[in-house]
Design an enzyme around this catalytic site. Structure first.
Site, short mmCIF file in Angstrom:
data_model
loop_
_atom_site.label_atom_id
_atom_site.label_comp_id
_atom_site.label_asym_id
_atom_site.label_seq_id
_atom_site.Cartn_x
_atom_site.Cartn_y
_atom_site.Cartn_z
CD GLU A 178 -3.13 -1.07 2.11
OE1 GLU A 178 -3.05 -0.26 3.05
OE2 GLU A 178 -4.09 -1.85 1.96
CD GLU A 297 -3.85 -5.96 3.00
OE1 GLU A 297 -4.69 -5.29 3.63
OE2 GLU A 297 -2.64 -5.72 3.02
#
Ligand code: AHR
Length: 508
Positions: A178, A297
């Site tokens: 991320e 995710e």
């Protein structure tokens, strides 16, 4: 739930109309050094339920029952401040560290070596993430050398000296986590990340050309930099990577359950846009290979948000605090089922996916504190069914069905379905969620192209209470067998009850 209205879905399935083989890694999961996932979750020395290495045997069994082929590790946000060398070697020499992502204290008692062994015990493999937040190209290269190089070099010999003669042979590596997110330690702009990931990937492929690499995509569909982030970063990394990552969490924040059950449409839209962006970069580069998607995710995550903020802001630096301990209800399980159907419907490009996470932290498996029991959350069931019966080839159906509107979504199908043909086992499985709250949806499937067929079973997960939860004391949400299905002369007829997850298994 009872339905006073009617909906329908009509399918024609032909064994020659195939979308793609399912890559089993679509049933992956994730364990981060976060909260009680590692410590208390998978590792609890001294507990009579643990083995000689301190790993919980009951937890391993629940993971095995899910058939998880790959587990992402060690983060997540955690990885962006992780010094991997702290986590290897004699345990009594491993340092305690301030862990900034979750404002906890990391003891490093479980590290790269222990986790590789745990994954083997759980019949799984490791998807390793490298630190591209505070970490460097050489940190990533050294870790790869430590894990995969046989011997005769500084880091491979360090592994051997630490007791592991055989390399771990880790095949999938994530280039950071991320990195588009301002919350990330070492957050980068798209060009900063693109260049670092490109050079790291280039060096890693020189060390071990057999590894597959995942370039960081956007942290969620709402990121202001989406999808320019994918376009710019992939222009840097295209030549060296095999996947771009996707992350997204869902939740019933508004309390509108009908609309919540339509959120898998957002996942579908997200996937379509990322595929288009990957293909744009491929075209621009005059490239030959497709970049595939690693949705590494995904899950429901919102129940624990307030409690987590309180712990991190007001009670920081605990060892394995209770963070992200969402207790899932029945409607969350339906959403997880819908998300699994959506991933399978894109099996031609989504080749890996990780239910985030696996134990205690936004997880299908929980352990009670102080060495208590391990138990299954509601979301355990759809994941287990998909992992067990969703292997094979996804079929392209001819499909017509009724739809409805919700507060935020239009043209929402009453029932979402996907069908997987397992040639080896001569089985066809139809997964279906009736995502209305008041319609009985009649499902008719014409499967005559398969020849003779018979019903194995119709598994259903349903509950009169959308908010029903499980605990170590009571398994209120668990599957049962439905007798609503009939199959004669290649024609299946069934009724999908309102708010239900259905798995219809057919022998061919
Ligand atoms: O899975 C929990 C967290 O969600 C991960 O650490 C991070 O990558 C994401 O924001």
């Amino acid at each position: 739930m009872k339905g006073d209205k009617k909906g329908n879905v009509k399918l024609v399935l032909d064994k020659d109309y195939q979308l793609s083989k399912v890559d089993e890694r679509i049933f992956g999961s994730f364990i981060e050094h976060l909260g009680r996932a590692v410590y208390d979750g998978i590792y609890q020395p001294g507990n009579p339920l643990s083995d000689e290495m301190g790993f919980r045997k009951d937890v391993i069994q629940l993971v095995k029952d899910l058939h998880v082929p790959i587990v992402r590790y060690p983060g997540g946000n955690f990885v962006s401040g992780f010094h991997w060398e702290d986590s290897v070697g004699p345990r009594n020499k491993r340092p305690e560290r301030l862990e900034l992502a979750w404002r906890s204290t990391e003891s490093n008692q479980v590290g790269i070596g222990e986790f590789s062994k745990w994954a083997k015990k759980a019949d799984s493999s490791v998807m390793m993430a490298v630190n591209l937040g505070t970490g460097t190209i050489s940190d990533a290269c050294n870790l790869l050398e430590y894990c995969n190089h046989p011997s005769g070099t500084k880091y491979s010999d360090m592994r051997i000296a630490n007791g592991d003669k055989d390399p771990y042979n880790i095949k999938v590596w994530c280039l950071g986590n991320e990195m588009d997110g301002p919350w990330q330690i070492g957050h980068k702009t798209m060009d900063e990340y693109g260049r670092l990931a490109e050079e790291t990937a280039k060096a890693m492929k020189l060390i071990d050309p057999s590894v597959q690499l995942v370039s960081c995509g956007s942290s969620n569909l709402q990121m202001p930099t989406f999808p320019q982030w994918e376009a710019t970063t992939l222009e840097h990394t295209y030549d060296y990577v095999d996947f771009v990552s996707m992350h997204n969490y869902y939740g019933n924040r508004s309390g509108d359950s009908l609309d919540y059950l339509a959120q898998s449409n957002d996942m579908d839209q997200f996937i379509r846009t990322v595929i288009a962006t990957c293909d744009f970069v491929k075209a621009k580069k005059r490239g030959k290979k497709d970049i595939n998607l690693s949705f590494d995710e995904w899950n429901v995550w919102f129940h624990s948000n307030e409690a987590d903020d309180d712990i991190m802001q007001n009670h920081p630096w605990q060892h394995h605090p209770s963070l992200l301990e969402d207790v899932y209800n029945f409607e969350d399980a339906l959403v997880v089922g819908l998300l699994l159907i959506t991933l399978l419907k894109h099996a031609d490009r989504v080749k890996m996916a990780c239910l985030a996470q696996l134990v205690n932290v936004i997880a299908p498996i929980m352990t009670d504190k102080d060495g208590g029991k391990a138990w299954r959350q509601t979301i355990y069931w759809p994941f287990m069914h998909a992992s067990l019966y969703g292997r094979g080839t996804v079929l392209v159906p001819s499909i017509h069905g009724s739809c409805h509107e919700t507060s935020e979504h239009s043209d929402v199908t009453d029932a979402e379905t996907v069908s997987v043909y397992n040639e080896e086992k001569q089985e066809l499985t139809i997964f279906a969620v009736n995502r209305t709250l008041d319609k009985n949806v009649e499902l008719d499937a014409d499967i005559r192209s398969f020849g003779e067929s018979s019903l194995i079973e119709h598994i259903v997960l349903e509950n009169d209470d959308l908010k029903a939860v499980n605990s170590s004391a009571a398994e209120n949400v668990k599957p049962s067998t439905s007798n609503e299905s009939t199959l004669e002369g290649g024609k299946l007829h069934t009724v999908l009850h309102p708010a239900s997850w259905n798995v219809i298994r057919i022998h061919l």
